[in-house]
Design an enzyme around this catalytic site. Structure first.
Site, PDB file in Angstrom:
ATOM      1  N   GLY A 136       0.790  -1.236   0.000  1.00 31.92           N
ATOM      2  CA  GLY A 136       0.000   0.000   0.000  1.00 31.92           C
ATOM      3  C   GLY A 136       0.816   1.275   0.000  1.00 31.92           C
TER       4      GLY A 136
ATOM      5  N   ASN B 242       1.706   3.106  -2.513  1.00 29.72           N
ATOM      6  CA  ASN B 242       1.092   4.112  -3.402  1.00 29.72           C
ATOM      7  C   ASN B 242      -0.141   4.731  -2.757  1.00 29.72           C
ATOM      8  OD1 ASN B 242       2.377   4.545  -6.158  1.00 29.72           O
ATOM      9  ND2 ASN B 242       2.510   2.316  -5.927  1.00 29.72           N
TER      10      ASN B 242
ATOM     11  N   ARG C 241     -15.352 -14.864 -10.751  1.00 25.26           N
ATOM     12  CA  ARG C 241     -14.850 -13.496 -10.847  1.00 25.26           C
ATOM     13  C   ARG C 241     -15.989 -12.469 -10.822  1.00 25.26           C
ATOM     14  NH1 ARG C 241      -9.554 -12.519 -11.884  1.00 25.26           N
ATOM     15  NH2 ARG C 241      -8.726 -14.420 -12.725  1.00 25.26           N
TER      16      ARG C 241
ATOM     17  N   MET D 220      -4.035  -6.528  -7.122  1.00 27.21           N
ATOM     18  CA  MET D 220      -3.539  -7.591  -7.993  1.00 27.21           C
ATOM     19  C   MET D 220      -4.636  -8.584  -8.397  1.00 27.21           C
ATOM     20  SD  MET D 220      -0.628  -6.311  -8.229  1.00 27.21           S
ATOM     21  CE  MET D 220       0.709  -7.316  -8.826  1.00 27.21           C
ATOM     22  N   ARG D 221      -5.755  -8.092  -8.816  1.00 27.41           N
ATOM     23  CA  ARG D 221      -6.812  -8.956  -9.350  1.00 27.41           C
ATOM     24  C   ARG D 221      -7.186  -8.476 -10.741  1.00 27.41           C
ATOM     25  NH1 ARG D 221      -6.870 -13.468  -7.160  1.00 27.41           N
ATOM     26  NH2 ARG D 221      -8.911 -13.876  -8.063  1.00 27.41           N
TER      27      ARG D 221
ATOM     28  N   HIS E  65       0.927   1.321 -13.012  1.00 26.62           N
ATOM     29  CA  HIS E  65       1.611   0.105 -13.453  1.00 26.62           C
ATOM     30  C   HIS E  65       3.112   0.377 -13.506  1.00 26.62           C
ATOM     31  CE1 HIS E  65       2.113  -3.769 -15.333  1.00 26.62           C
ATOM     32  NE2 HIS E  65       2.919  -3.201 -16.204  1.00 26.62           N
TER      33      HIS E  65
ATOM     34  N   THR F 219      -9.087   0.044 -18.892  1.00 26.73           N
ATOM     35  CA  THR F 219     -10.018  -0.522 -19.868  1.00 26.73           C
ATOM     36  C   THR F 219     -10.044  -2.026 -19.623  1.00 26.73           C
ATOM     37  OG1 THR F 219      -8.252  -0.818 -21.486  1.00 26.73           O
ATOM     38  CG2 THR F 219      -9.473   1.268 -21.594  1.00 26.73           C
TER      39      THR F 219
ATOM     40  N   GLN G 176       9.208   7.078  -8.156  1.00 33.04           N
ATOM     41  CA  GLN G 176       8.503   7.902  -9.141  1.00 33.04           C
ATOM     42  C   GLN G 176       6.998   7.612  -9.150  1.00 33.04           C
ATOM     43  OE1 GLN G 176      10.216  10.383 -10.239  1.00 33.04           O
ATOM     44  NE2 GLN G 176      11.911   9.437  -9.113  1.00 33.04           N
ATOM     45  N   GLU G 177       6.628   6.362  -8.855  1.00 30.70           N
ATOM     46  CA  GLU G 177       5.199   6.045  -8.727  1.00 30.70           C
ATOM     47  C   GLU G 177       4.574   6.966  -7.684  1.00 30.70           C
ATOM     48  OE1 GLU G 177       4.024   1.886  -8.436  1.00 30.70           O
ATOM     49  OE2 GLU G 177       5.979   1.251  -9.158  1.00 30.70           O
TER      50      GLU G 177
HETATM   51  C1  GAR Z   1       3.483  -1.047  -7.309  1.00 31.33           C
HETATM   52  O1  GAR Z   1       4.774  -1.067  -7.847  1.00 31.33           O
HETATM   53  C2  GAR Z   1       2.438  -0.997  -8.412  1.00 31.33           C
HETATM   54  O2  GAR Z   1       2.828  -0.227  -9.516  1.00 31.33           O
HETATM   55  C3  GAR Z   1       2.348  -2.441  -8.787  1.00 31.33           C
HETATM   56  O3  GAR Z   1       2.397  -3.129  -7.575  1.00 31.33           O
HETATM   57  C4  GAR Z   1       3.161  -2.362  -6.626  1.00 31.33           C
HETATM   58  C5  GAR Z   1       2.309  -2.169  -5.410  1.00 31.33           C
HETATM   59  O4  GAR Z   1       3.032  -1.532  -4.394  1.00 31.33           O
HETATM   60  N1  GAR Z   1       1.150  -2.718  -9.511  1.00 31.33           N
HETATM   61  C6  GAR Z   1       1.045  -3.657 -10.441  1.00 31.33           C
HETATM   62  O5  GAR Z   1       1.960  -4.397 -10.753  1.00 31.33           O
HETATM   63  C7  GAR Z   1      -0.308  -3.748 -11.083  1.00 31.33           C
HETATM   64  N2  GAR Z   1      -0.226  -4.394 -12.356  1.00 31.33           N
HETATM   65  P1  GAR Z   1       2.293  -0.767  -3.239  1.00 31.33           P
HETATM   66  O6  GAR Z   1       1.271  -1.747  -2.644  1.00 31.33           O
HETATM   67  O7  GAR Z   1       3.364  -0.449  -2.266  1.00 31.33           O
HETATM   68  O8  GAR Z   1       1.635   0.445  -3.808  1.00 31.33           O
END
Ligand code: GAR
Length: 204
Positions: free
Chosen positions: A12, A14, A59, A84-85, A103, A135, A167-168
């Site tokens: 978590g 982000n 799903r 991640m689903r 991403h 999408t 950077q995210e």
């Molecule tokens: C992050 O790097 C995010 O970009 C990636 O998972 C990580 C989660 O970290 N997301 C994906 O790969 C989605 N396809 P976080 O839980 O610390 O934010």
């Protein structure tokens, strides 16, 4: 006042960056009860909910339960942050144009998992992250903002992932703020930001 909900599956960080940027995160929803991010959110007085995918055989049923939890917050924006689903087309359509994802690659390169290992194996010299509208196609959709970082000679997956993650944490709050301020326009699959803000950054 506008508000947003964040969907997580684990750490978590982000989501934390969104909260710490002062964005109006009203709720945090996880598909895993053990997601570390839940503790951070409740510690900040943010409502949390768990919708476990294990409780649903199909799903569609999971996505319906998830939608119910989301709609309880009546959010203007739904932000996937390490969620991640894979979501059904019906779910994605329900939140069309108000569902963002981050991403860890410069899309359309490296959709899916293990992006940093794949970037290293491909020998790319630039890597990064992307915030995009969601999408039905996985890790695909109108791109809001991207950040690029160099891939250095002795990088391993851990070092590169950390460089991208920093950077995210910059671009996701920026994108969410633009959205909530009504600045994003999607024109034929291409996102523009009203007011001419740069939609890319390079962090050497
Ligand atoms: C992050 O790097 C995010 O970009 C990636 O998972 C990580 C989660 O970290 N997301 C994906 O790969 C989605 N396809 P976080 O839980 O610390 O934010």
């Amino acid at each position: 006042m506008k508000n947003m909900v964040v969907l997580i599956s684990g750490r978590g960080s982000n989501m934390q960056a969104l909260v710490e940027a002062g964005l109006p995160v009203k709720g945090v929803i996880s598909n895993r009860a053990d997601a570390a991010g839940l503790e951070y959110a409740s510690g900040r007085g943010i409502a949390t909910a768990i919708v476990s995918h294990r409780d649903y055989a199909a799903r569609e049923a999971f996505d319906a339960a998830l939608a119910l939890a989301i709609d309880g917050f009546q959010p203007d924006l739904v932000a996937l942050a390490g969620f991640m689903r894979i979501l059904t087309a019906g779910f994605v359509q329900r939140y069309q144009d108000r569902l963002l994802n981050i991403h860890p690659s410069l899309l359309p390169a490296f959709p899916g998992l293990d992006t940093h290992a794949r970037a290293l194996a491909a020998g790319v010299k630039l890597h990064g992250c992307t915030v995009h509208f969601v999408t039905p196609e996985l890790d695909h959709g109108p791109i809001v903002v991207q950040a690029a970082v160099p891939v250095l000679a002795h990088d391993d997956e851990t070092v590169l992932a950390a460089r991208v993650l920093a950077q995210e944490h910059r671009i996701y709050p920026q994108a969410a703020r633009w959205f909530l301020d009504g600045k994003l326009v999607i024109d034929n699959g291409v996102v523009r930001v009203n007011g001419d803000h740069p939609q890319q950054l390079y962090a050497p």
